[in-house]
Structures are given as structure tokens and as C-alpha cells.
Design an enzyme around this catalytic site. Structure first.
Site, PDB file in Angstrom:
ATOM      1  N   ASN A   1       0.862  -1.176   0.000  1.00  0.00           N
ATOM      2  CA  ASN A   1       0.000   0.000   0.000  1.00  0.00           C
ATOM      3  C   ASN A   1       0.900   1.228   0.000  1.00  0.00           C
ATOM      4  O   ASN A   1       1.521   1.540   1.011  1.00  0.00           O
ATOM      5  CB  ASN A   1      -0.889  -0.047   1.261  1.00  0.00           C
ATOM      6  CG  ASN A   1      -1.672   1.227   1.478  1.00  0.00           C
ATOM      7  OD1 ASN A   1      -1.785   2.062   0.578  1.00  0.00           O
ATOM      8  ND2 ASN A   1      -2.217   1.378   2.679  1.00  0.00           N
ATOM      9  N   TRP A   2       0.965   1.890  -1.139  1.00  0.00           N
ATOM     10  CA  TRP A   2       1.881   3.033  -1.249  1.00  0.00           C
ATOM     11  C   TRP A   2       1.333   4.296  -0.585  1.00  0.00           C
ATOM     12  O   TRP A   2       2.032   5.286  -0.460  1.00  0.00           O
ATOM     13  CB  TRP A   2       2.198   3.314  -2.727  1.00  0.00           C
ATOM     14  CG  TRP A   2       3.175   2.343  -3.325  1.00  0.00           C
ATOM     15  CD1 TRP A   2       3.638   1.184  -2.756  1.00  0.00           C
ATOM     16  CD2 TRP A   2       3.814   2.445  -4.609  1.00  0.00           C
ATOM     17  NE1 TRP A   2       4.527   0.558  -3.616  1.00  0.00           N
ATOM     18  CE2 TRP A   2       4.652   1.312  -4.755  1.00  0.00           C
ATOM     19  CE3 TRP A   2       3.763   3.369  -5.651  1.00  0.00           C
ATOM     20  CZ2 TRP A   2       5.424   1.090  -5.899  1.00  0.00           C
ATOM     21  CZ3 TRP A   2       4.528   3.155  -6.787  1.00  0.00           C
ATOM     22  CH2 TRP A   2       5.350   2.027  -6.904  1.00  0.00           C
ATOM     23  N   LYS A   3       0.054   4.281  -0.229  1.00  0.00           N
ATOM     24  CA  LYS A   3      -0.571   5.471   0.374  1.00  0.00           C
ATOM     25  C   LYS A   3      -0.345   6.691  -0.528  1.00  0.00           C
ATOM     26  O   LYS A   3      -0.334   6.520  -1.739  1.00  0.00           O
ATOM     27  CB  LYS A   3      -0.042   5.678   1.797  1.00  0.00           C
ATOM     28  CG  LYS A   3      -0.141   4.385   2.606  1.00  0.00           C
ATOM     29  CD  LYS A   3       0.148   4.554   4.075  1.00  0.00           C
ATOM     30  CE  LYS A   3       0.026   3.202   4.769  1.00  0.00           C
ATOM     31  NZ  LYS A   3       0.173   3.293   6.223  1.00  0.00           N
TER      32      LYS A   3
ATOM     33  N   GLU B   1      -6.547   4.785   8.079  1.00  0.00           N
ATOM     34  CA  GLU B   1      -6.264   6.191   7.764  1.00  0.00           C
ATOM     35  C   GLU B   1      -7.469   6.848   7.101  1.00  0.00           C
ATOM     36  O   GLU B   1      -7.688   8.049   7.231  1.00  0.00           O
ATOM     37  CB  GLU B   1      -5.009   6.284   6.879  1.00  0.00           C
ATOM     38  CG  GLU B   1      -3.755   6.028   7.709  1.00  0.00           C
ATOM     39  CD  GLU B   1      -2.582   5.485   6.920  1.00  0.00           C
ATOM     40  OE1 GLU B   1      -2.603   5.526   5.687  1.00  0.00           O
ATOM     41  OE2 GLU B   1      -1.635   4.986   7.571  1.00  0.00           O
TER      42      GLU B   1
ATOM     43  N   GLU C   1      -5.266  -4.985  10.721  1.00  0.00           N
ATOM     44  CA  GLU C   1      -4.191  -4.031  10.973  1.00  0.00           C
ATOM     45  C   GLU C   1      -4.454  -3.290  12.278  1.00  0.00           C
ATOM     46  O   GLU C   1      -5.227  -2.315  12.296  1.00  0.00           O
ATOM     47  CB  GLU C   1      -4.112  -3.001   9.838  1.00  0.00           C
ATOM     48  CG  GLU C   1      -3.852  -3.596   8.471  1.00  0.00           C
ATOM     49  CD  GLU C   1      -3.314  -2.543   7.515  1.00  0.00           C
ATOM     50  OE1 GLU C   1      -2.168  -2.702   7.082  1.00  0.00           O
ATOM     51  OE2 GLU C   1      -4.011  -1.571   7.243  1.00  0.00           O
TER      52      GLU C   1
ATOM     53  N   HIS D   1      -9.339   1.375   5.138  1.00  0.00           N
ATOM     54  CA  HIS D   1      -8.057   1.505   5.843  1.00  0.00           C
ATOM     55  C   HIS D   1      -8.238   2.465   7.021  1.00  0.00           C
ATOM     56  O   HIS D   1      -8.999   3.429   6.932  1.00  0.00           O
ATOM     57  CB  HIS D   1      -6.995   2.029   4.874  1.00  0.00           C
ATOM     58  CG  HIS D   1      -5.611   1.973   5.437  1.00  0.00           C
ATOM     59  ND1 HIS D   1      -5.161   2.894   6.353  1.00  0.00           N
ATOM     60  CD2 HIS D   1      -4.615   1.087   5.260  1.00  0.00           C
ATOM     61  CE1 HIS D   1      -3.915   2.579   6.692  1.00  0.00           C
ATOM     62  NE2 HIS D   1      -3.561   1.486   6.050  1.00  0.00           N
TER      63      HIS D   1
ATOM     64  N   SER E   1       3.518  -2.317  10.273  1.00  0.00           N
ATOM     65  CA  SER E   1       4.975  -2.415  10.441  1.00  0.00           C
ATOM     66  C   SER E   1       5.552  -3.773  10.060  1.00  0.00           C
ATOM     67  O   SER E   1       6.500  -4.242  10.694  1.00  0.00           O
ATOM     68  CB  SER E   1       5.369  -2.030  11.865  1.00  0.00           C
ATOM     69  OG  SER E   1       4.988  -0.688  12.145  1.00  0.00           O
TER      70      SER E   1
ATOM     71  N   GLY F   1       2.752   2.039  10.761  1.00  0.00           N
ATOM     72  CA  GLY F   1       3.737   3.107  10.599  1.00  0.00           C
ATOM     73  C   GLY F   1       4.489   3.466  11.861  1.00  0.00           C
ATOM     74  O   GLY F   1       5.153   4.497  11.916  1.00  0.00           O
TER      75      GLY F   1
ATOM     76  N   GLY G   1       2.906  -1.228   4.243  1.00  0.00           N
ATOM     77  CA  GLY G   1       2.955   0.180   3.881  1.00  0.00           C
ATOM     78  C   GLY G   1       4.377   0.607   3.576  1.00  0.00           C
ATOM     79  O   GLY G   1       4.895   0.378   2.480  1.00  0.00           O
ATOM     80  N   GLY G   2       5.034   1.186   4.569  1.00  0.00           N
ATOM     81  CA  GLY G   2       6.376   1.755   4.391  1.00  0.00           C
ATOM     82  C   GLY G   2       7.360   0.857   3.649  1.00  0.00           C
ATOM     83  O   GLY G   2       8.064   1.310   2.735  1.00  0.00           O
TER      84      GLY G   2
END
Ligand code: PGA
Length: 245
Positions: free
Chosen positions: A10-12, A95, A160, A93, A200, A166, A221-222
Site C-alpha cells: 500500500n503506497w498510500k 487512515e 491491521e 483503511h 509495520s 507506521g 505500507g512503508g
């Protein structure tokens, strides 16, 4: 039958055209690890270009609207994502639940819209740190499932924990295993549904997390923003099937 693993990135809100090189590098891994599925959800602006170079890598959106079309400035419909070449869409998500006030009922409507358009929804659920500390994690997750799941059971779930996203913190292996069993027990299509873990996930912890029986992959993600860390996570996935197309 064993479920096929899915490693999703997930590149956000990250990625310009130059980031497409990451997908080119990951494409080679998708050939080597054809026993599992690899998904990258770049920002919507990059979807058509990503699809062109993706090879066996699947491309997804990060959200869609619940309506097919209309006066919704700035929104993207499931049909538009499909038309751009996406095959998956991440929905609900944390976010988006926090930053766009998305409630579970809205997530369910979006998931139904995605399925109608021929997209596979990846429905995200997760408890906050205070909810976990108060011993309410299962209660919250149970309610999110009840309210977010569409009638059609063709979806992927991503568990999640919000406090792990993150932050570099991950849930303990025991907590992940227990929550995935809890979730599977509450899914109408139980054993057929993939349940991913997210929060993470990185090369150092991926092998242990992905070895858990009810974990069918990861939402990353990251660590999906660099080809070397994302490919190391793919590498860490156990082989559940002989390689196939
Ligand atoms: P993270 O993000 O891997 O950077 O924690 C996961 C996610 O938000 O899907």
C-alpha cells in the site's frame, strides 16, 4: 485446501512516475514466486502506467466511492479503477476511517460497489491502542466485521492494529494468531477467505508473521516503497503451493 498467499503493498500518498521502477523490479519476483499473489496499490494517478508494466503483479486502488458515477468531486468509482486496469481495491483503511470519517456501513457499501465492478476488495479492520489496552480488541473487531462485510463473501480481510501502522510496533505473534482465528471464526466463508496482517511488517519480522497458520499474507505500507524491502518480505513468505501460473 491451502489458501494462496497475498503480499500487498500500500503506497498510500507516495509515488511519482519515477517510482514505477519499483514495480518493474518486483515484476521479476512475481515470476519466481508464482505460488503466491503480489499486489501493489499505488496512488490512483499511477494505476494505468503501473498496469502496463506490472506483468504478474496485480495492481489495486486504495479507495473507491460507493456510487458508480455522479456529482462526487474528487472521488473515484470502482468502475473507473477497473477501467484503469486495477483488479483489487483496499477499503476501510484506518487512515481513511480516521481521516475521512469512514464508518463501517460506508466500507460495506464501497465493498459491494467494488464487487459489482469486478474488483476484489481488501477490507481493513483494526483496533486502537486504547481499545486493546481496555481488553476490547475482539469486541471492536467483531463489530467492524459485522458492519463492514458485504453479503458476497468474495473479499480479502486485512487485520491491521491501528497502533502498529507506521510505528515500527507489531502485535505479538500470539496476539496475531489469536486474532486471525477470531476473525476467521466470524467470516461466513471462513476457511476460503484470505486474512492478511498489516502494521509495520518488514523484512526482519515477515517470516515469523507469515508462518502463522491463519495469516495468509501481509499488507505492507512503508516497506513496500522500496523494491529491496518489499521483495525481502515476498521472499519470507512460506511456499504453500507448488509454483503455478
Ligand atoms: P506500515 O503500513 O507497513 O507502514 O505500518 C501498513 C498499512 O497501513 O497498510
Amino acid at each position: 485446501m491451502a489458501r494462496r498467499m497475498l503480499i500487498a503493498g500500500n503506497w498510500k500518498m507516495n509515488g511519482l512516475r519515477q517510482s514505477l521502477g519499483i514495480i518493474e523490479e518486483i515484476r521479476a519476483f512475481a515470476i519466481v514466486r508464482s505460488d503466491l499473489d503480489i499486489l501493489i496499490a499505488p496512488p490512483a494517478t499511477l494505476i494505468p502506467a503501473a498496469v502496463k508494466i506490472a506483468g504478474l503483479v496485480k495492481i489495486g486502488g486504495q479507495d473507491c466511492h460507493s456510487k458508480r458515477s455522479g456529482a462526487h468531486t474528487g472521488d473515484i468509482s470502482a468502475e473507473m479503477l477497473k477501467d484503469a486496469g486495477a483488479t483489487y481495491v483496499i477499503l476501510g483503511h484506518s487512515e481513511r476511517r480516521a481521516g475521512h470519517n469512514e464508518k463501517s456501513a460506508m466500507v460495506r457499501a464501497k465493498a459491494t460497489a467494488a464487487q459489482s465492478a469486478g474488483l476484489m476488495p481488501v477490507i481493513c479492520i483494526g483496533e486502537s491502542e486504547s481499545e486493546r489496552r481496555a481488553g476490547k480488541a475482539e469486541l471492536v473487531i467483531g463489530r467492524q466485521l459485522e458492519e463492514s462485510l458485504p453479503h458476497d463473501t468474495d473479499y480479502v480481510i486485512a487485520y491491521e492494529p491501528i497502533w502498529a501502522i507506521g510505528t515500527g510496533l507489531t502485535a505479538s505473534l500470539d496476539d496475531i494468531a489469536a486474532m486471525h482465528i477470531f476473525i476467521r471464526d466470524r467470516l461466513p466463508a471462513g476457511k476460503d477467505v484470505k486474512i492478511l496482517y498489516g502494521g509495520s511488517v518488514k523484512p526482519e519480522n515477515a517470516a515469523a508473521i507469515l508462518a502463522i497458520e491463519d495469516v495468509d499474507g501481509a499488507l505492507v505500507g512503508g516497506a513496500s516503497l522500496k523494491a529491496d524491502s518489499f521483495s525481502a518480505i515476498i521472499d519470507a513468505a512460506p511456499i504453500r503451493f507448488a509454483a503455478s501460473k
